[in-house]
Write a protein that holds these residues in place. Structure first.
Motif, PDB file in Angstrom:
ATOM      1  N   PRO A  74       0.822  -1.210   0.000  1.00 12.05           N
ATOM      2  CA  PRO A  74       0.000   0.000   0.000  1.00 12.05           C
ATOM      3  C   PRO A  74       0.854   1.258   0.000  1.00 12.05           C
ATOM      4  N   THR A  75       0.447   2.222  -0.794  1.00 13.14           N
ATOM      5  CA  THR A  75       1.183   3.480  -0.893  1.00 13.14           C
ATOM      6  C   THR A  75       1.268   4.183   0.446  1.00 13.14           C
ATOM      7  N   ASP A  76       0.148   4.232   1.152  1.00 14.80           N
ATOM      8  CA  ASP A  76       0.086   4.939   2.431  1.00 14.80           C
ATOM      9  C   ASP A  76       0.190   3.934   3.565  1.00 14.80           C
ATOM     10  N   LEU A  77       1.367   3.335   3.709  1.00 18.59           N
ATOM     11  CA  LEU A  77       1.576   2.310   4.724  1.00 18.59           C
ATOM     12  C   LEU A  77       1.222   2.836   6.118  1.00 18.59           C
ATOM     13  N   GLY A  78       0.473   2.038   6.845  1.00 18.37           N
ATOM     14  CA  GLY A  78       0.156   2.386   8.223  1.00 18.37           C
ATOM     15  C   GLY A  78      -0.942   3.403   8.394  1.00 18.37           C
ATOM     16  N   ALA A  79      -1.617   3.806   7.307  1.00 14.39           N
ATOM     17  CA  ALA A  79      -2.675   4.818   7.414  1.00 14.39           C
ATOM     18  C   ALA A  79      -3.747   4.357   8.392  1.00 14.39           C
TER      19      ALA A  79
END
Length: 326
Positions: A72-77
């Motif tokens: 995922p591009t936004d890791l940890g979102a």
């Protein structure tokens, strides 16, 4: 709402805002794949996470091969801790050959890693890819630091890599929680230099065997003689030989041949010989990973013995069998 569900909701909003081999003539599909209503339809669709693909991200496995990643591009979102899927290639194939499937998994929040090793049947380098990714998750200098659920790891693989993921899970001492072997070769292929697997060696975890109905030569659905007499020469035999203590599912996808999982949604855009494309491998295998690694109750219910959506007469599938009881 769980932390994972909150993360999915947060990323769904972000994504909707941000998103506006050998040459041959492929055979186009006569009809598009239509998933069953319910769980398959839900997980057949791309997930809410935008995805980054990194080919040759890091080095190296025991053979010197690099690793490819989809994540995922936004890791940890939203505070998400991402589960891990390790991938096993078929003979002489690379992870990029399966990019459509691996990107799909990553869109549902998984971090997917595959070695570029083209002989993965032993499972050694598949298991090594998990160790490599766990090392990144523990390193404050990497983008993965603190953002992976390293206790929630599954394995998925094709052909020789299907054997590899079973071997990796058996050798992982519980680190690999589940496996999805796709088109696992009959054991007769072991004499051709292919490393095979023995599902009787599985003592923990869970497994979902998947094969295509047109794959009668390498990964047949059934066999004429009992496996106790002639070995594991079919998907049914691998399923039956797996211990009853290991939750297990087996089903045959109508249409695909051995390499369709390498394709695009339809054969007109595939880069390898193709019968019906990759679409059928998206929904239920993704749901299985969500059930086993994210304890998704809805997804788990689809495979439940006696009542599961997947076990009732389902379009596109046959031979559905399950020991999943909860």
């Amino acid at each position: 709402m769980t932390q994972w569900a909150r993360a999915l909701c947060a990323v769904a909003v972000a994504v909707m805002t941000a998103v506006g081999a050998t040459a041959f003539v492929a055979q186009a599909d006569s009809q598009p794949y239509v998933p069953a209503l319910g769980v398959e339809s839900k997980y057949f669709q791309p997930g809410p996470w935008a995805v980054i693909e990194e080919i040759g991200f890091g080095c190296c496995d025991a053979t010197g091969s690099k690793y490819d990643l989809w994540y995922p591009t936004d890791l940890g979102a939203g505070g998400a801790q991402h589960p891990i899927v390790v991938w096993g290639n078929g003979t002489n194939a690379m992870p990029s050959r399966y990019a459509y499937l691996l990107r799909h998994l990553a869109s549902w929040g998984f971090v997917v890693i595959g070695t570029e090793n083209q002989q993965t049947g032993s499972g050694r380098d598949i298991l090594g890819s998990l160790s490599y990714l766990k090392g990144l998750a523990a390193d404050p200098a990497t983008i993965f630091f603190g953002k992976l659920d390293t206790a929630a790891a599954g394995a998925m693989g094709h052909s020789q890599g299907a054997s590899g993921v079973l071997n990796a899970m058996a050798a992982s001492d519980g680190a690999i929680k589940t496996a999805v072997p796709i088109e696992i070769p009959a054991q007769l292929w072991c004499s051709s230099g292919i490393t095979c697997a023995d599902s009787r060696k599985l003592t923990s975890g869970s497994v979902f065997f998947v094969n295509g109905s047109a794959d009668r030569f390498i990964s047949p659905s059934t066999q004429a003689l009992p496996w106790q007499a002639v070995g594991l020469q079919s998907n049914q035999a691998y399923y039956e030989a797996t211990a009853t203590s290991v939750p297990k599912v087996w089903a045959t996808l109508d249409g695909p041949d051995h390499n369709d999982v390498q394709g695009q949604p339809d054969c007109a855009h595939a880069s390898t010989p193709c019968t019906s494309g990759v679409d059928g491998y998206l929904g239920y295998p993704t749901a299985w990973m969500m059930a086993q690694l994210r304890d998704d109750a809805e997804a788990r219910g689809a495979f439940r013995t006696g009542t599961g959506e997947f076990l009732s007469p389902a379009p596109n599938w046959r031979n559905q069998s399950s020991t999943v009881s909860r």
